[in-house]
Design a protein around this motif. Structure first.
Motif, PDB file in Angstrom:
ATOM      1  N   THR A   1       0.658  -1.520   0.354  1.00 37.59           N
ATOM      2  CA  THR A   1      -0.193  -0.455  -0.109  1.00 37.59           C
ATOM      3  C   THR A   1       0.381   1.204  -0.477  1.00 37.59           C
ATOM      4  O   THR A   1       1.556   1.203   1.173  1.00 37.59           O
TER       5      THR A   1
ATOM      6  N   ARG B   1      -4.536  -3.634  -5.343  1.00 38.43           N
ATOM      7  CA  ARG B   1      -5.780  -3.955  -4.867  1.00 38.43           C
ATOM      8  C   ARG B   1      -6.944  -2.809  -5.104  1.00 38.43           C
ATOM      9  O   ARG B   1      -8.577  -3.368  -5.162  1.00 38.43           O
ATOM     10  N   SER B   2      -6.678  -1.662  -4.338  1.00 38.85           N
ATOM     11  CA  SER B   2      -7.368  -0.711  -3.879  1.00 38.85           C
ATOM     12  C   SER B   2      -6.208  -0.014  -5.069  1.00 38.85           C
ATOM     13  O   SER B   2      -5.925   1.553  -4.251  1.00 38.85           O
TER      14      SER B   2
END
Length: 302
Positions: free
Chosen positions: A98, A140-141
């Motif tokens: 992230t 994923r995001s």
């Protein structure tokens, strides 16, 4: 027949392998980041929210922000058709981590610490600097949202004004009438107009050694505004307004909030100026939160 059967079976296995390879590439390969943005506490489902502009308008097509994160530095993304798109280089997520992003407006090609002048001929959106930080995204995001998420228990990652704003409204008082002959211009003295903006951190600094006056033409308008560098003031500001060939002068009260004697980043300070033939009154500042700051009523006598 058996030969043909085995041939079809081999072909089917080959196609299946190709499809599996594509799925692996799509799932684990680079994923382009998508950016949305909002100003202050105005959060909507789309990136079209109140913008940097001093008139409270939306993001305009052509507005360009600089984005840093995921190993990329100062990458320009331009507003087009309601969304921010890469100007030339696209930011990709290349791993499963992230990543945290910062952004600023308006985009500066050199990045880093840039020089800023708030002189009269530099006024406008070109010096209306905003900064946003802490927005996160990943493979994923991939949507990186520069918005205020505090209502959902998150952080405020929206854009905030990093300069200060002084706004004036001019009104006729006792013995005067504008009637199509509004004040011609005004001169504000007591502020420093040279400094810097750091595109990486969103911080500003004053570099001018001394204060200098700034004269703004009104062109028939009765309202005006001046973007300034956040700064402390040690003396009161002097204001001179030219009306009907005469000069009206007064001293403006210094800010009291959010910090005394300080024009703070992200705040607008509104002065209501009333021109009179007799008497001068200066009311104590009224705080109205660009995020609003002081609102002052000032009367000026000839």
């Amino acid at each position: 027949m058996k030969t043909r059967f085995f041939a079809f079976a081999a072909l089917a296995l080959t196609l299946a392998a190709c499809n599996n390879d594509n799925e692996i590439l799509n799932n684990d390969g680079p994923v382009a980041a998508r950016f949305t943005a909002a100003i202050g506490n105005n959060v909507t489902a789309t990136p079209s929210t109140r913008v940097s502009g001093t008139d409270g308008s939306l993001w305009d097509n052509g507005d360009c922000i600089g984005i840093t994160g995921a190993g990329f530095i100062n990458i320009p993304y331009v507003r087009e058709s309601g969304q921010f798109v890469p100007e030339d280089k696209t930011i990709y997520f290349n791993d499963t981590e992230t990543h945290t992003f910062n952004a600023y407006y308006p985009y500066q090609s050199d990045g880093g610490t840039v020089s800023v002048s708030t002189a009269a001929d530099k006024q406008g959106s070109g010096i209306d600097f905003l900064f946003a930080s802490g927005a996160k995204g990943s493979t994923r995001s991939p949507e990186v949202s520069f918005t205020d998420k505090t209502a959902e228990g998150g952080a405020d990652n929206s854009f905030h004004h990093r300069m200060s704003l002084i706004k004036f409204t001019f009104k006729p008082g006792d013995g005067l009438i504008f009637n199509g002959m509004e004040p011609a211009d005004y001169t504000l003295d007591g502020l420093k107009h040279e400094g810097t903006f750091d595109t990486a951190t969103g911080t500003t600094a004053v570099t001018a050694a001394v204060e200098s006056p700034i004269t703004m033409q009104l062109g028939g308008a009765t309202t005006s505004q001046v973007i300034i560098l956040p700064q402390g003031v040690t003396t009161s500001l002097d204001l001179k307004v030219s009306f009907n060939g005469l000069d009206y002068t007064t001293t403006l009260p210094n800010p009291s909030k959010p910090k005394a004697n300080m024009f703070s980043a992200g705040y607008a300070y509104t002065y209501n100026i009333t021109l009179n033939n007799m008497g001068i009154t200066v009311e104590e500042p009224e705080i109205t939160p660009w995020e609003p700051g002081d609102s002052n009523n000032v009367s000026i006598t000839l």
